[in-house]
Design a protein around this motif. Structure first.
Motif, PDB file in Angstrom:
ATOM      1  N   UNK A 297       0.818  -1.212   0.000  1.00 39.56           N
ATOM      2  CA  UNK A 297       0.000   0.000   0.000  1.00 39.56           C
ATOM      3  C   UNK A 297       0.854   1.265   0.000  1.00 39.56           C
ATOM      4  N   UNK A 298       1.919   1.294   0.816  1.00 42.78           N
ATOM      5  CA  UNK A 298       2.772   2.472   0.825  1.00 42.78           C
ATOM      6  C   UNK A 298       3.393   2.746  -0.537  1.00 42.78           C
ATOM      7  N   UNK A 299       3.751   1.693  -1.248  1.00 43.24           N
ATOM      8  CA  UNK A 299       4.357   1.845  -2.578  1.00 43.24           C
ATOM      9  C   UNK A 299       3.357   2.416  -3.583  1.00 43.24           C
ATOM     10  N   UNK A 300       2.130   1.885  -3.572  1.00 40.25           N
ATOM     11  CA  UNK A 300       1.151   2.383  -4.540  1.00 40.25           C
ATOM     12  C   UNK A 300       0.725   3.810  -4.202  1.00 40.25           C
ATOM     13  N   UNK A 301       0.663   4.157  -2.913  1.00 44.05           N
ATOM     14  CA  UNK A 301       0.337   5.534  -2.562  1.00 44.05           C
ATOM     15  C   UNK A 301       1.476   6.489  -2.942  1.00 44.05           C
ATOM     16  N   UNK A 302       2.719   6.045  -2.785  1.00 46.10           N
ATOM     17  CA  UNK A 302       3.853   6.859  -3.225  1.00 46.10           C
ATOM     18  C   UNK A 302       3.799   7.072  -4.734  1.00 46.10           C
ATOM     19  N   UNK A 303       3.427   6.021  -5.457  1.00 49.60           N
ATOM     20  CA  UNK A 303       3.264   6.148  -6.910  1.00 49.60           C
ATOM     21  C   UNK A 303       2.170   7.161  -7.239  1.00 49.60           C
ATOM     22  N   UNK A 304       1.017   7.047  -6.582  1.00 54.20           N
ATOM     23  CA  UNK A 304      -0.085   7.962  -6.862  1.00 54.20           C
ATOM     24  C   UNK A 304       0.300   9.408  -6.555  1.00 54.20           C
ATOM     25  N   UNK A 305       0.958   9.620  -5.440  1.00 57.13           N
ATOM     26  CA  UNK A 305       1.344  10.977  -5.052  1.00 57.13           C
ATOM     27  C   UNK A 305       2.355  11.574  -6.021  1.00 57.13           C
ATOM     28  N   UNK A 306       3.288  10.757  -6.501  1.00 57.39           N
ATOM     29  CA  UNK A 306       4.283  11.274  -7.446  1.00 57.39           C
ATOM     30  C   UNK A 306       3.643  11.612  -8.787  1.00 57.39           C
ATOM     31  N   UNK A 307       2.642  10.833  -9.201  1.00 54.50           N
ATOM     32  CA  UNK A 307       1.945  11.124 -10.460  1.00 54.50           C
ATOM     33  C   UNK A 307       1.233  12.456 -10.380  1.00 54.50           C
ATOM     34  N   UNK A 308       0.524  12.716  -9.280  1.00 54.53           N
ATOM     35  CA  UNK A 308      -0.328  13.904  -9.215  1.00 54.53           C
ATOM     36  C   UNK A 308       0.406  15.151  -8.726  1.00 54.53           C
ATOM     37  N   UNK A 309       1.498  14.999  -7.976  1.00 50.34           N
ATOM     38  CA  UNK A 309       2.177  16.163  -7.411  1.00 50.34           C
ATOM     39  C   UNK A 309       3.480  16.520  -8.117  1.00 50.34           C
ATOM     40  N   UNK A 310       4.061  15.591  -8.890  1.00 48.34           N
ATOM     41  CA  UNK A 310       5.349  15.847  -9.534  1.00 48.34           C
ATOM     42  C   UNK A 310       5.332  15.411 -10.994  1.00 48.34           C
ATOM     43  N   UNK A 311       4.248  15.657 -11.692  1.00 48.28           N
ATOM     44  CA  UNK A 311       4.167  15.201 -13.079  1.00 48.28           C
ATOM     45  C   UNK A 311       5.157  15.973 -13.951  1.00 48.28           C
ATOM     46  N   UNK A 312       5.691  15.295 -14.952  1.00 44.90           N
ATOM     47  CA  UNK A 312       6.645  15.923 -15.872  1.00 44.90           C
ATOM     48  C   UNK A 312       6.031  17.101 -16.630  1.00 44.90           C
ATOM     49  N   UNK A 313       4.781  17.001 -17.123  1.00 43.25           N
ATOM     50  CA  UNK A 313       4.178  18.184 -17.763  1.00 43.25           C
ATOM     51  C   UNK A 313       4.107  19.387 -16.828  1.00 43.25           C
ATOM     52  N   UNK A 314       3.787  19.168 -15.559  1.00 43.03           N
ATOM     53  CA  UNK A 314       3.759  20.278 -14.596  1.00 43.03           C
ATOM     54  C   UNK A 314       5.147  20.899 -14.466  1.00 43.03           C
ATOM     55  N   UNK A 331      11.372  19.659  -6.536  1.00 36.50           N
ATOM     56  CA  UNK A 331      11.290  18.228  -6.813  1.00 36.50           C
ATOM     57  C   UNK A 331      11.926  17.426  -5.683  1.00 36.50           C
ATOM     58  N   UNK A 332      13.102  17.861  -5.220  1.00 43.00           N
ATOM     59  CA  UNK A 332      13.811  17.113  -4.189  1.00 43.00           C
ATOM     60  C   UNK A 332      13.052  17.048  -2.872  1.00 43.00           C
ATOM     61  N   UNK A 333      12.503  18.184  -2.430  1.00 43.36           N
ATOM     62  CA  UNK A 333      11.804  18.219  -1.145  1.00 43.36           C
ATOM     63  C   UNK A 333      10.503  17.427  -1.206  1.00 43.36           C
ATOM     64  N   UNK A 334       9.735  17.620  -2.276  1.00 40.64           N
ATOM     65  CA  UNK A 334       8.458  16.911  -2.394  1.00 40.64           C
ATOM     66  C   UNK A 334       8.687  15.411  -2.568  1.00 40.64           C
ATOM     67  N   UNK A 335       9.652  15.029  -3.396  1.00 43.58           N
ATOM     68  CA  UNK A 335       9.947  13.607  -3.595  1.00 43.58           C
ATOM     69  C   UNK A 335      10.402  12.949  -2.304  1.00 43.58           C
ATOM     70  N   UNK A 336      11.189  13.660  -1.515  1.00 42.68           N
ATOM     71  CA  UNK A 336      11.627  13.113  -0.220  1.00 42.68           C
ATOM     72  C   UNK A 336      10.437  12.867   0.698  1.00 42.68           C
ATOM     73  N   UNK A 337       9.499  13.810   0.738  1.00 46.50           N
ATOM     74  CA  UNK A 337       8.304  13.628   1.548  1.00 46.50           C
ATOM     75  C   UNK A 337       7.468  12.450   1.084  1.00 46.50           C
ATOM     76  N   UNK A 338       7.333  12.290  -0.223  1.00 46.62           N
ATOM     77  CA  UNK A 338       6.551  11.174  -0.766  1.00 46.62           C
ATOM     78  C   UNK A 338       7.231   9.845  -0.465  1.00 46.62           C
ATOM     79  N   UNK A 339       8.550   9.795  -0.626  1.00 43.21           N
ATOM     80  CA  UNK A 339       9.289   8.568  -0.315  1.00 43.21           C
ATOM     81  C   UNK A 339       9.139   8.191   1.161  1.00 43.21           C
ATOM     82  N   UNK A 340       9.258   9.193   2.030  1.00 39.14           N
ATOM     83  CA  UNK A 340       9.111   8.919   3.467  1.00 39.14           C
ATOM     84  C   UNK A 340       7.721   8.376   3.764  1.00 39.14           C
TER      85      UNK A 340
END
Length: 349
Positions: A297-314, A331-340
């Motif tokens: 579950x943590x992995x799929x939620x991390x995937x979902x959060x990265x798709x919606x909060x750090x999309x390449x088009x954005x 990117x670094x700060x948000x990705x770190x939060x999502x990974x955690x």
């Protein structure tokens, strides 16, 4: 002389009606955008709604128009409103007095206005231009696509109240802390100068400067034209890329490389999620499929959060507004939060 004196008065009397008509036309265009492209792409052009070509063409046209409308509406309103206020008063009204509380408030506002990641960019530009502290505005930019009330309801239906509340809590925490940290480390010079520079007929305008109402309307129109001129190539590239990759995720590949036995699964999930583009509600069916395939579950939620909060088009759109230093820090700060969040959820669920 009598005729000369009545003409401006007549124009003044008609101005509120014209503004109301323009606002009505904007609302009609915004809320009619999706149904119009449904009709033109799927009915008139005959493209299949469930095909990659049909959904990609529809995505490109509908999202391009939506973001142009948001840029036009938000920038115009914010610019005209800002012309009535001093910079200090604007910051007091929109930025809050204490950074941490203001970041949480901005994150809450983002939850209440659930744009997709690209659609949140126009609001971000408007807030920064209005003098809202940069970190506070970034909290809004992160939270708006990250936490979607439709996604919360769907998560509740799929996985129960515990997962839904963890999703909301972690999203608010990421947006609040990331915005606060970025506000501390990122100087305003890391934002492109044109965002702060407001001019009227080529002359710089100071917030709170005495202007006629016609001047304020002209100021709004000129600011919209300036922002659109600077943003349109990035807009087309970003949305075009989003259209190409829209709806495409190699589910079997994901399940193999981000499965329960891989200690780096959340990292793989974020790396796979960033190039994609969707809102939270749109990616949830895939989340359910991946979880059914055994992905934690943590992995799929991390995937979902990265798709919606750090999309390449954005990120392509943001590059026109943010300098590389701030974009990389974002990117670094948000990705770190999502990974955690991903590793935490995997540990406790």
């Amino acid at each position: 002389m009598g005729t000369m004196q009545t003409m401006p008065a007549r124009r003044t009397a008609w101005r509120p009606l014209l503004l109301a008509a323009a606002a009505g036309a904007w609302l009609l265009a915004y809320f009619g955008n999706m149904p119009l492209w449904d009709l033109l792409v799927y009915r008139v052009a005959g493209l299949a709604e469930d095909s990659r070509l049909g959904s990609g063409v529809h995505f490109f046209l509908a999202d391009t128009v939506k973001i142009v409308l948001l840029l036009t509406g938000i920038i115009f309103v914010v610019t005209v409103a800002r012309s009535f206020l001093s910079l200090e008063r604007t910051r007091a009204l929109l930025g809050g007095r204490r950074e941490g509380v203001a970041n949480l408030g901005a994150a809450g506002l983002g939850v209440a206005t659930p744009f997709c990641s690209c659609s949140a960019v126009p609001a971000f530009i408007g807030f920064v231009a209005a003098g809202v502290p940069l970190g506070v505005t970034l909290s809004f930019l992160i939270a708006s696509p990250l936490i979607n009330e439709v996604a919360v309801v769907l998560l509740y239906g799929m996985f129960g109240i515990k997962i839904a509340l963890l999703y909301v809590g972690s999203g608010l925490l990421i947006a609040t802390v990331a915005g606060y940290v970025l506000g501390r480390v990122a100087p305003p010079r890391w934002v492109e100068p044109f965002v702060f520079a407001t001019t009227l007929r080529g002359v710089p305008v100071v917030p709170g400067q005495r202007l006629s109402f016609d001047d304020r309307l002209a100021l709004g129109r000129e600011e919209v034209a300036k922002i659109l001129r600077k943003m349109w190539p990035y807009l087309l590239v970003g949305i075009g890329l989003g259209a190409v990759i829209h709806g495409w995720v190699p589910a079997d590949f994901f399940a193999r490389w981000a499965g329960a036995g891989n200690p780096f699964a959340p990292l793989v999930a974020v790396a796979l999620g960033v190039p994609l583009y969707s809102n939270a509600a749109g990616v949830l069916p895939l989340v359910e499929v991946l979880h059914a395939k055994g992905v934690a579950m943590g992995t799929v939620l991390a995937f979902m959060m990265s798709v919606v909060a750090l999309s390449l088009p954005e990120l392509i759109l943001l590059r026109r507004v943010l300098k590389p230093q701030l974009l990389a820090a974002f990117v670094g700060v948000v990705a770190t939060g999502i990974l955690a969040t991903g590793y935490l959820f995997n540990a406790i669920l």
